[in-house]
Design a protein around this motif. Structure first.
Motif, mmCIF file in Angstrom:
data_model
loop_
_atom_site.group_PDB
_atom_site.id
_atom_site.type_symbol
_atom_site.label_atom_id
_atom_site.label_comp_id
_atom_site.label_asym_id
_atom_site.label_seq_id
_atom_site.Cartn_x
_atom_site.Cartn_y
_atom_site.Cartn_z
ATOM 1 N N VAL A 55 -42.843 -28.210 -93.176
ATOM 2 C CA VAL A 55 -43.070 -26.984 -93.568
ATOM 3 C C VAL A 55 -42.575 -26.848 -94.896
ATOM 4 O O VAL A 55 -41.922 -27.307 -95.714
ATOM 5 N N SER A 56 -43.393 -25.363 -95.292
ATOM 6 C CA SER A 56 -43.182 -24.963 -96.878
ATOM 7 C C SER A 56 -41.764 -24.019 -96.814
ATOM 8 O O SER A 56 -40.930 -23.629 -95.807
ATOM 9 N N GLU A 57 -41.087 -23.671 -97.962
ATOM 10 C CA GLU A 57 -39.851 -23.274 -98.048
ATOM 11 C C GLU A 57 -40.078 -21.070 -97.989
ATOM 12 O O GLU A 57 -38.734 -21.506 -97.190
ATOM 13 N N GLN A 58 -41.135 -20.958 -97.647
ATOM 14 C CA GLN A 58 -41.259 -20.165 -97.440
ATOM 15 C C GLN A 58 -40.901 -20.019 -95.511
ATOM 16 O O GLN A 58 -40.399 -19.075 -94.336
ATOM 17 N N LEU A 59 -41.900 -20.868 -94.716
ATOM 18 C CA LEU A 59 -41.458 -21.277 -93.234
ATOM 19 C C LEU A 59 -40.100 -20.938 -92.560
ATOM 20 O O LEU A 59 -40.597 -20.844 -91.837
ATOM 21 N N LYS A 60 -39.810 -22.855 -93.294
ATOM 22 C CA LYS A 60 -38.449 -22.733 -93.228
ATOM 23 C C LYS A 60 -37.478 -20.971 -93.597
ATOM 24 O O LYS A 60 -36.543 -21.419 -92.488
ATOM 25 N N GLU A 61 -36.965 -20.381 -94.134
ATOM 26 C CA GLU A 61 -37.010 -19.707 -94.954
ATOM 27 C C GLU A 61 -36.441 -18.405 -93.397
ATOM 28 O O GLU A 61 -35.828 -17.992 -92.525
ATOM 29 N N ILE A 62 -38.643 -18.396 -92.765
ATOM 30 C CA ILE A 62 -38.714 -17.653 -91.653
ATOM 31 C C ILE A 62 -37.962 -18.179 -90.519
ATOM 32 O O ILE A 62 -37.015 -18.286 -89.587
ATOM 33 N N PHE A 63 -38.030 -19.736 -90.319
ATOM 34 C CA PHE A 63 -37.033 -20.640 -89.200
ATOM 35 C C PHE A 63 -36.141 -20.674 -89.736
ATOM 36 O O PHE A 63 -35.098 -20.184 -88.039
ATOM 37 N N ASP A 64 -34.983 -20.288 -90.600
ATOM 38 C CA ASP A 64 -33.813 -19.903 -90.136
ATOM 39 C C ASP A 64 -33.090 -18.720 -89.968
ATOM 40 O O ASP A 64 -32.043 -18.438 -89.389
ATOM 41 N N ILE A 65 -34.174 -17.678 -90.182
ATOM 42 C CA ILE A 65 -33.555 -16.417 -89.727
ATOM 43 C C ILE A 65 -33.813 -16.679 -88.043
ATOM 44 O O ILE A 65 -32.472 -15.625 -87.740
ATOM 45 N N TYR A 66 -34.234 -16.853 -87.618
ATOM 46 C CA TYR A 66 -34.415 -16.553 -85.667
ATOM 47 C C TYR A 66 -33.576 -17.911 -85.340
ATOM 48 O O TYR A 66 -32.992 -17.350 -84.057
ATOM 49 N N GLN A 67 -32.949 -19.063 -86.054
ATOM 50 C CA GLN A 67 -32.224 -20.165 -85.414
ATOM 51 C C GLN A 67 -31.658 -20.917 -86.513
ATOM 52 O O GLN A 67 -32.257 -21.844 -87.086
ATOM 53 N N ALA A 68 -29.966 -20.427 -86.573
ATOM 54 C CA ALA A 68 -29.335 -21.025 -87.695
ATOM 55 C C ALA A 68 -28.966 -22.085 -86.997
ATOM 56 O O ALA A 68 -29.033 -22.404 -85.715
ATOM 57 N N GLY A 69 -29.143 -23.103 -88.018
ATOM 58 C CA GLY A 69 -28.380 -24.183 -88.062
ATOM 59 C C GLY A 69 -29.274 -25.384 -87.089
ATOM 60 O O GLY A 69 -28.800 -27.018 -86.638
ATOM 61 N N LEU A 70 -30.647 -25.003 -88.136
ATOM 62 C CA LEU A 70 -31.712 -25.724 -87.845
ATOM 63 C C LEU A 70 -31.009 -27.366 -88.812
ATOM 64 O O LEU A 70 -30.642 -27.015 -89.684
ATOM 65 N N SER A 71 -31.762 -28.292 -87.813
ATOM 66 C CA SER A 71 -31.743 -29.320 -88.922
ATOM 67 C C SER A 71 -33.214 -29.951 -90.650
ATOM 68 O O SER A 71 -33.553 -30.302 -90.108
ATOM 69 N N TRP A 72 -32.318 -30.581 -91.143
ATOM 70 C CA TRP A 72 -33.614 -30.537 -92.632
ATOM 71 C C TRP A 72 -33.343 -31.573 -93.790
ATOM 72 O O TRP A 72 -31.892 -31.443 -93.138
ATOM 73 N N LYS A 73 -34.856 -31.851 -93.630
ATOM 74 C CA LYS A 73 -34.425 -32.598 -94.942
ATOM 75 C C LYS A 73 -35.398 -32.289 -96.422
ATOM 76 O O LYS A 73 -36.806 -31.864 -95.253
ATOM 77 N N LEU A 74 -34.769 -32.600 -97.136
ATOM 78 C CA LEU A 74 -35.948 -32.087 -98.361
ATOM 79 C C LEU A 74 -37.003 -33.104 -98.690
ATOM 80 O O LEU A 74 -36.925 -33.802 -98.592
ATOM 81 N N VAL A 75 -38.352 -32.375 -98.702
ATOM 82 C CA VAL A 75 -39.792 -33.398 -99.318
ATOM 83 C C VAL A 75 -39.670 -32.601 -100.246
ATOM 84 O O VAL A 75 -40.195 -31.678 -100.163
ATOM 85 N N VAL A 76 -39.652 -33.344 -101.490
ATOM 86 C CA VAL A 76 -40.350 -33.088 -102.373
ATOM 87 C C VAL A 76 -41.610 -33.292 -102.742
ATOM 88 O O VAL A 76 -41.726 -34.900 -103.254
ATOM 89 N N PHE A 77 -42.813 -32.222 -103.064
ATOM 90 C CA PHE A 77 -44.177 -32.728 -103.486
ATOM 91 C C PHE A 77 -44.060 -32.599 -105.190
ATOM 92 O O PHE A 77 -44.209 -31.748 -105.405
ATOM 93 N N ALA A 78 -43.925 -33.934 -105.998
ATOM 94 C CA ALA A 78 -44.177 -33.818 -107.485
ATOM 95 C C ALA A 78 -45.626 -34.487 -107.541
ATOM 96 O O ALA A 78 -46.421 -35.030 -108.062
ATOM 97 N N ASP A 79 -46.297 -33.245 -108.548
ATOM 98 C CA ASP A 79 -47.569 -33.143 -109.776
ATOM 99 C C ASP A 79 -47.042 -33.368 -110.836
ATOM 100 O O ASP A 79 -47.104 -32.667 -111.326
ATOM 101 N N MET A 80 -47.339 -35.454 -111.564
ATOM 102 C CA MET A 80 -47.031 -35.038 -112.701
ATOM 103 C C MET A 80 -48.113 -34.930 -113.938
ATOM 104 O O MET A 80 -47.731 -34.265 -115.048
ATOM 105 N N GLN A 81 -50.182 -34.346 -113.115
ATOM 106 C CA GLN A 81 -49.991 -33.644 -114.134
ATOM 107 C C GLN A 81 -50.192 -32.477 -114.139
ATOM 108 O O GLN A 81 -50.826 -31.847 -115.583
#
Length: 172
Positions: A55-81
């Motif tokens: 999920v995107s950062e914005q969707l994660k923020e919505i999820f965190d508002i409604y249910q605290a304590g969810l387990s997350w792992k950070l994934v970064v999409f790097a666009d070198m160009q």
């Protein structure tokens, strides 16, 4: 149920994503960041369903508002160009044994119609169905909030429930 909008075929993702490896990484206790290199002019959508739910950062923020304590792992999409990094999150909501006996199955044993047991869901706002599929189920409050923010690349599908509210309607 939140799903990726299959009408959007050109979205930013990495060809390197392997479901098995991602699930192993998600299950590990290691607090690491996973980075994928991406390129091109595709859109950044807010929900990627395959090979795992990201999920995107914005969707994660919505999820965190409604249910605290969810387990997350950070994934970064790097666009070198473009010299930009976009943060996504691998979603790992709790898995509940919450299917109603009224749920329907195909002959091969796969789920045809999901009916949730309201008692088993209790007060969970965001969860997965244990031993059924990898879809993320969200409460109506969460779904309404998602719709207010006009997020891209996702759709919501109604899931039936069985419990006190249905019994009340039958009695009236």
């Amino acid at each position: 149920m939140i799903q990726q909008d299959n009408r959007i075929t050109e979205y930013m993702h990495s060809e390197e994503m392997n479901r098995r490896q991602l699930l192993e990484w998600a299950a590990s206790a290691e607090d690491s960041i996973l980075q994928f290199y991406v390129s091109g002019d595709a859109d950044y959508i807010d929900f990627i369903e395959h090979p795992v739910s990201i999920v995107s950062e914005q969707l994660k923020e919505i999820f965190d508002i409604y249910q605290a304590g969810l387990s997350w792992k950070l994934v970064v999409f790097a666009d070198m160009q473009r010299m930009q990094q976009t943060r996504y999150w691998l979603a790992n909501p709790p898995s509940l044994k919450c299917l109603s006996p009224l749920s329907e199955y195909h002959r091969d044993g796969t789920l045809r119609k999901i009916i949730l047991d309201e008692y088993a869901v209790e007060k969970h706002k965001i969860f997965r169905i244990q031993n059924a599929n990898h879809h993320i189920i969200v409460d109506l409050d969460v779904a309404e909030c998602i719709l207010k923010f006009n997020l891209a690349g996702l759709k919501l599908q109604k899931v039936d429930t069985e419990g006190p509210s249905i019994q009340r309607r039958v009695q009236e």
